[in-house]
Design a protein around this motif. Structure first.
Motif, PDB file in Angstrom:
ATOM      1  N   GLU A   1       0.806  -1.212   0.000  1.00  0.00           N
ATOM      2  CA  GLU A   1       0.000   0.000   0.000  1.00  0.00           C
ATOM      3  C   GLU A   1       0.846   1.272   0.000  1.00  0.00           C
ATOM      4  O   GLU A   1       0.493   2.257  -0.652  1.00  0.00           O
ATOM      5  CB  GLU A   1      -0.925   0.019   1.216  1.00  0.00           C
ATOM      6  N   TYR A   2       1.958   1.261   0.739  1.00  0.00           N
ATOM      7  CA  TYR A   2       2.721   2.483   0.939  1.00  0.00           C
ATOM      8  C   TYR A   2       4.087   2.433   0.255  1.00  0.00           C
ATOM      9  O   TYR A   2       4.725   1.380   0.175  1.00  0.00           O
ATOM     10  CB  TYR A   2       2.932   2.746   2.435  1.00  0.00           C
ATOM     11  N   TYR A   3       4.505   3.587  -0.208  1.00  0.00           N
ATOM     12  CA  TYR A   3       5.867   3.774  -0.695  1.00  0.00           C
ATOM     13  C   TYR A   3       6.777   3.857   0.521  1.00  0.00           C
ATOM     14  O   TYR A   3       6.566   4.688   1.406  1.00  0.00           O
ATOM     15  CB  TYR A   3       5.920   5.062  -1.520  1.00  0.00           C
ATOM     16  N   LEU A   4       7.792   3.012   0.589  1.00  0.00           N
ATOM     17  CA  LEU A   4       8.707   2.993   1.721  1.00  0.00           C
ATOM     18  C   LEU A   4      10.060   3.550   1.303  1.00  0.00           C
ATOM     19  O   LEU A   4      10.592   3.201   0.246  1.00  0.00           O
ATOM     20  CB  LEU A   4       8.881   1.576   2.260  1.00  0.00           C
ATOM     21  N   MET A   5      10.614   4.405   2.160  1.00  0.00           N
ATOM     22  CA  MET A   5      11.903   5.023   1.865  1.00  0.00           C
ATOM     23  C   MET A   5      12.758   5.063   3.113  1.00  0.00           C
ATOM     24  O   MET A   5      12.268   4.927   4.247  1.00  0.00           O
ATOM     25  CB  MET A   5      11.694   6.441   1.328  1.00  0.00           C
ATOM     26  N   MET A   6      14.064   5.240   2.904  1.00  0.00           N
ATOM     27  CA  MET A   6      15.019   5.394   3.988  1.00  0.00           C
ATOM     28  C   MET A   6      16.051   6.443   3.599  1.00  0.00           C
ATOM     29  O   MET A   6      16.184   6.796   2.431  1.00  0.00           O
ATOM     30  CB  MET A   6      15.746   4.067   4.284  1.00  0.00           C
ATOM     31  N   HIS A   7      16.813   6.889   4.594  1.00  0.00           N
ATOM     32  CA  HIS A   7      17.936   7.797   4.343  1.00  0.00           C
ATOM     33  C   HIS A   7      19.053   7.047   3.627  1.00  0.00           C
ATOM     34  O   HIS A   7      19.289   5.877   3.886  1.00  0.00           O
ATOM     35  CB  HIS A   7      18.447   8.365   5.657  1.00  0.00           C
ATOM     36  N   GLY A   8      19.750   7.734   2.735  1.00  0.00           N
ATOM     37  CA  GLY A   8      20.882   7.102   2.064  1.00  0.00           C
ATOM     38  C   GLY A   8      21.773   8.118   1.382  1.00  0.00           C
ATOM     39  O   GLY A   8      22.089   7.977   0.202  1.00  0.00           O
ATOM     40  N   ASP A   9      22.204   9.137   2.116  1.00  0.00           N
ATOM     41  CA  ASP A   9      22.953  10.244   1.513  1.00  0.00           C
ATOM     42  C   ASP A   9      24.417  10.210   1.941  1.00  0.00           C
ATOM     43  O   ASP A   9      24.731  10.407   3.119  1.00  0.00           O
ATOM     44  CB  ASP A   9      22.321  11.580   1.938  1.00  0.00           C
ATOM     45  N   PRO A  10      25.335   9.998   1.005  1.00  0.00           N
ATOM     46  CA  PRO A  10      26.764   9.956   1.360  1.00  0.00           C
ATOM     47  C   PRO A  10      27.443  11.313   1.331  1.00  0.00           C
ATOM     48  O   PRO A  10      28.622  11.414   1.700  1.00  0.00           O
ATOM     49  CB  PRO A  10      27.347   9.062   0.260  1.00  0.00           C
ATOM     50  N   THR A  11      26.738  12.361   0.906  1.00  0.00           N
ATOM     51  CA  THR A  11      27.394  13.663   0.758  1.00  0.00           C
ATOM     52  C   THR A  11      27.495  14.380   2.093  1.00  0.00           C
ATOM     53  O   THR A  11      26.729  14.126   3.022  1.00  0.00           O
ATOM     54  CB  THR A  11      26.642  14.542  -0.257  1.00  0.00           C
ATOM     55  N   MET A  12      28.439  15.309   2.168  1.00  0.00           N
ATOM     56  CA  MET A  12      28.735  15.974   3.428  1.00  0.00           C
ATOM     57  C   MET A  12      27.734  17.076   3.728  1.00  0.00           C
ATOM     58  O   MET A  12      27.522  17.980   2.921  1.00  0.00           O
ATOM     59  CB  MET A  12      30.146  16.562   3.403  1.00  0.00           C
ATOM     60  N   ALA A  13      27.125  17.011   4.897  1.00  0.00           N
ATOM     61  CA  ALA A  13      26.151  18.008   5.325  1.00  0.00           C
ATOM     62  C   ALA A  13      26.843  19.165   6.032  1.00  0.00           C
ATOM     63  O   ALA A  13      28.059  19.145   6.265  1.00  0.00           O
ATOM     64  CB  ALA A  13      25.129  17.367   6.253  1.00  0.00           C
ATOM     65  N   ILE A  14      26.055  20.172   6.391  1.00  0.00           N
ATOM     66  CA  ILE A  14      26.569  21.282   7.196  1.00  0.00           C
ATOM     67  C   ILE A  14      27.188  20.714   8.479  1.00  0.00           C
ATOM     68  O   ILE A  14      26.561  19.908   9.175  1.00  0.00           O
ATOM     69  CB  ILE A  14      25.430  22.243   7.570  1.00  0.00           C
ATOM     70  N   PRO A  15      28.399  21.108   8.811  1.00  0.00           N
ATOM     71  CA  PRO A  15      28.994  20.619  10.057  1.00  0.00           C
ATOM     72  C   PRO A  15      28.303  21.223  11.274  1.00  0.00           C
ATOM     73  O   PRO A  15      27.588  22.220  11.173  1.00  0.00           O
ATOM     74  CB  PRO A  15      30.450  21.090   9.948  1.00  0.00           C
ATOM     75  N   THR A  16      28.527  20.616  12.409  1.00  0.00           N
ATOM     76  CA  THR A  16      27.988  21.155  13.652  1.00  0.00           C
ATOM     77  C   THR A  16      28.789  22.380  14.080  1.00  0.00           C
ATOM     78  O   THR A  16      29.879  22.657  13.558  1.00  0.00           O
ATOM     79  CB  THR A  16      28.041  20.110  14.773  1.00  0.00           C
ATOM     80  N   GLY A  17      28.268  23.092  15.059  1.00  0.00           N
ATOM     81  CA  GLY A  17      28.992  24.238  15.583  1.00  0.00           C
ATOM     82  C   GLY A  17      30.315  23.863  16.225  1.00  0.00           C
ATOM     83  O   GLY A  17      31.227  24.690  16.346  1.00  0.00           O
ATOM     84  N   ASP A  18      30.455  22.597  16.635  1.00  0.00           N
ATOM     85  CA  ASP A  18      31.690  22.162  17.298  1.00  0.00           C
ATOM     86  C   ASP A  18      32.876  22.097  16.340  1.00  0.00           C
ATOM     87  O   ASP A  18      34.021  22.273  16.757  1.00  0.00           O
ATOM     88  CB  ASP A  18      31.487  20.791  17.949  1.00  0.00           C
ATOM     89  N   ASP A  19      32.617  21.789  15.064  1.00  0.00           N
ATOM     90  CA  ASP A  19      33.740  21.604  14.137  1.00  0.00           C
ATOM     91  C   ASP A  19      33.597  22.404  12.842  1.00  0.00           C
ATOM     92  O   ASP A  19      34.264  22.121  11.850  1.00  0.00           O
ATOM     93  CB  ASP A  19      33.909  20.121  13.805  1.00  0.00           C
ATOM     94  N   MET A  20      32.747  23.426  12.854  1.00  0.00           N
ATOM     95  CA  MET A  20      32.491  24.159  11.621  1.00  0.00           C
ATOM     96  C   MET A  20      33.738  24.843  11.078  1.00  0.00           C
ATOM     97  O   MET A  20      33.996  24.825   9.872  1.00  0.00           O
ATOM     98  CB  MET A  20      31.367  25.181  11.829  1.00  0.00           C
ATOM     99  N   MET A  21      34.542  25.443  11.936  1.00  0.00           N
ATOM    100  CA  MET A  21      35.742  26.129  11.472  1.00  0.00           C
ATOM    101  C   MET A  21      36.724  25.144  10.857  1.00  0.00           C
ATOM    102  O   MET A  21      37.328  25.419   9.803  1.00  0.00           O
ATOM    103  CB  MET A  21      36.394  26.888  12.627  1.00  0.00           C
ATOM    104  N   GLU A  22      36.895  23.991  11.491  1.00  0.00           N
ATOM    105  CA  GLU A  22      37.826  22.985  10.982  1.00  0.00           C
ATOM    106  C   GLU A  22      37.369  22.458   9.627  1.00  0.00           C
ATOM    107  O   GLU A  22      38.167  22.292   8.702  1.00  0.00           O
ATOM    108  CB  GLU A  22      37.964  21.832  11.983  1.00  0.00           C
ATOM    109  N   VAL A  23      36.057  22.196   9.503  1.00  0.00           N
ATOM    110  CA  VAL A  23      35.531  21.685   8.239  1.00  0.00           C
ATOM    111  C   VAL A  23      35.653  22.736   7.147  1.00  0.00           C
ATOM    112  O   VAL A  23      36.048  22.436   6.011  1.00  0.00           O
ATOM    113  CB  VAL A  23      34.067  21.243   8.400  1.00  0.00           C
ATOM    114  N   ALA A  24      35.329  23.986   7.480  1.00  0.00           N
ATOM    115  CA  ALA A  24      35.424  25.056   6.488  1.00  0.00           C
ATOM    116  C   ALA A  24      36.855  25.193   5.973  1.00  0.00           C
ATOM    117  O   ALA A  24      37.085  25.360   4.768  1.00  0.00           O
ATOM    118  CB  ALA A  24      34.940  26.370   7.088  1.00  0.00           C
ATOM    119  N   ALA A  25      37.819  25.113   6.880  1.00  0.00           N
ATOM    120  CA  ALA A  25      39.221  25.207   6.458  1.00  0.00           C
ATOM    121  C   ALA A  25      39.611  24.019   5.586  1.00  0.00           C
ATOM    122  O   ALA A  25      40.337  24.170   4.590  1.00  0.00           O
ATOM    123  CB  ALA A  25      40.120  25.284   7.691  1.00  0.00           C
ATOM    124  N   ARG A  26      39.096  22.856   5.930  1.00  0.00           N
ATOM    125  CA  ARG A  26      39.462  21.647   5.181  1.00  0.00           C
ATOM    126  C   ARG A  26      38.932  21.680   3.751  1.00  0.00           C
ATOM    127  O   ARG A  26      39.548  21.125   2.840  1.00  0.00           O
ATOM    128  CB  ARG A  26      38.919  20.416   5.913  1.00  0.00           C
TER     129      ARG A  26
END
Length: 318
Positions: A104-129
């Motif tokens: 009856e229903y369309y079933l889906m799940m998460h499956g994204d390998p791309t990099m999302a916005i980093p958290t506030g804890d490591d945003m500067m490090e990720v931005a530099a990288r």
């Protein structure tokens, strides 16, 4: 048609009759509606010590939460959040949903390998990288892509338990994307396009999700050829009417009901916004109705039910 068939026709931007399909990426208010903790909020610290009977009971209760919400609100699709995430439990959870609801229903799940916005804890490090080690950023995404594609292949070997993946890495703030357009095209889009193609080759449909202001990277995302684009965030300045005019032949549009108004607006503002989304999204088909994020903890259940009632009465292709 089944709800699944209607949802797939919407993803193909084909003509349908009756209600425009609806669903929610997450419906967290299961405690308020069903008296049950949402499946993603259950902490299974002793999962590996549970008996097979105890595990089955937990998986059946989680499946009930998903299917009961879909029935109550006439959803066409269910986003399944595996918990715990081991492969056998994922398969069994999907099997139970299929056993109890058929196809009856369309079933889906998460499956994204791309990099999302980093958290506030490591945003500067990720931005530099991103500037100092772009090859490493690409390499890590590619490694994640390979493991996710392997998972999808194993799942496909179990039968048609899953219909598609929704890729849930967020790229954007309300003001702008985290990435510059050039950076997105060079560092993120290649992996995104590749994983979408691989999912398509296996017979899965793909919806790409990101909140916020997607407009500077919209063309690049659409060129990766997802079947649908969610959540079309009005708080990020995304204009559904504009997207219908310029992208309706390229991708199905999903969402756009303002979550901020659902939480803090007046009843009159909510009603007007729901009708605006239906009015702007439905013409020409290729639209799936939903909030601009999800039904999250803290949102009043009555507000979502107001939205759902208007859709039920007015969101109809006649």
């Amino acid at each position: 048609m089944t709800e699944k068939e209607r949802f797939i026709k919407a993803l193909k931007r084909e003509k349908i009759e009756g209600h425009v399909p609806t669903f929610e990426l997450v419906f967290y208010l299961t405690m308020e509606k069903l008296g049950k903790v949402h499946p993603t909020h259950r902490y299974f610290s002793q999962w590996n010590q549970m008996s097979a009977k105890e595990k089955e009971a937990q998986l059946r209760d989680m499946a009930f939460c998903y299917t009961e919400i879909a029935k109550i609100y006439h959803h066409s699709a269910i986003f399944v959040h595996p918990n715990p995430g081991d492969f056998d439990s994922v398969v069994r959870l999907l099997e139970i949903i299929r056993e109890t609801t058929g196809d009856e229903y369309y079933l889906m799940m998460h499956g994204d390998p791309t990099m999302a916005i980093p958290t506030g804890d490591d945003m500067m490090e990720v931005a530099a990288r991103l500037y100092e080690d772009p090859e490493g950023v690409i390499r890590e995404q590619e490694q994640t892509r390979e493991s996710m594609v392997e998972f999808a292949e194993k799942l496909k070997a179990k039968g048609n338990l899953l219909d598609g993946f929704t890729l849930c890495s967020d790229y954007c703030f309300n003001t702008n994307p985290f990435y510059t357009p050039t950076m997105f095209e060079e560092l993120v889009a290649p992996t995104l396009a590749k994983v979408i193609q691989q999912y398509h080759d296996m017979g899965y449909y793909v919806i790409k999700h990101t909140d916020g202001n997607i407009m500077p990277i919209l063309d690049a995302m659409v060129q990766c050829k997802p079947d649908g684009l969610h959540s079309l965030d009005p708080q990020g300045g995304v204009d559904l009417k504009y997207l219908k005019q310029h992208y309706n032949d390229k991708v199905t549009l999903v969402g756009n009901v303002n979550c901020g108004l659902l939480q803090t607006g007046t009843d009159e503002e909510v009603e007007a916004d729901v009708r605006r989304a239906l009015r702007d999204g439905m013409p020409g088909y290729g639209y799936i109705f939903s909030t601009s994020n999800c039904v999250y903890t803290g949102m009043a259940l009555e507000r979502y039910e107001m939205m759902n009632k208007i859709w039920w009465e007015e969101g109809i292709y006649r």
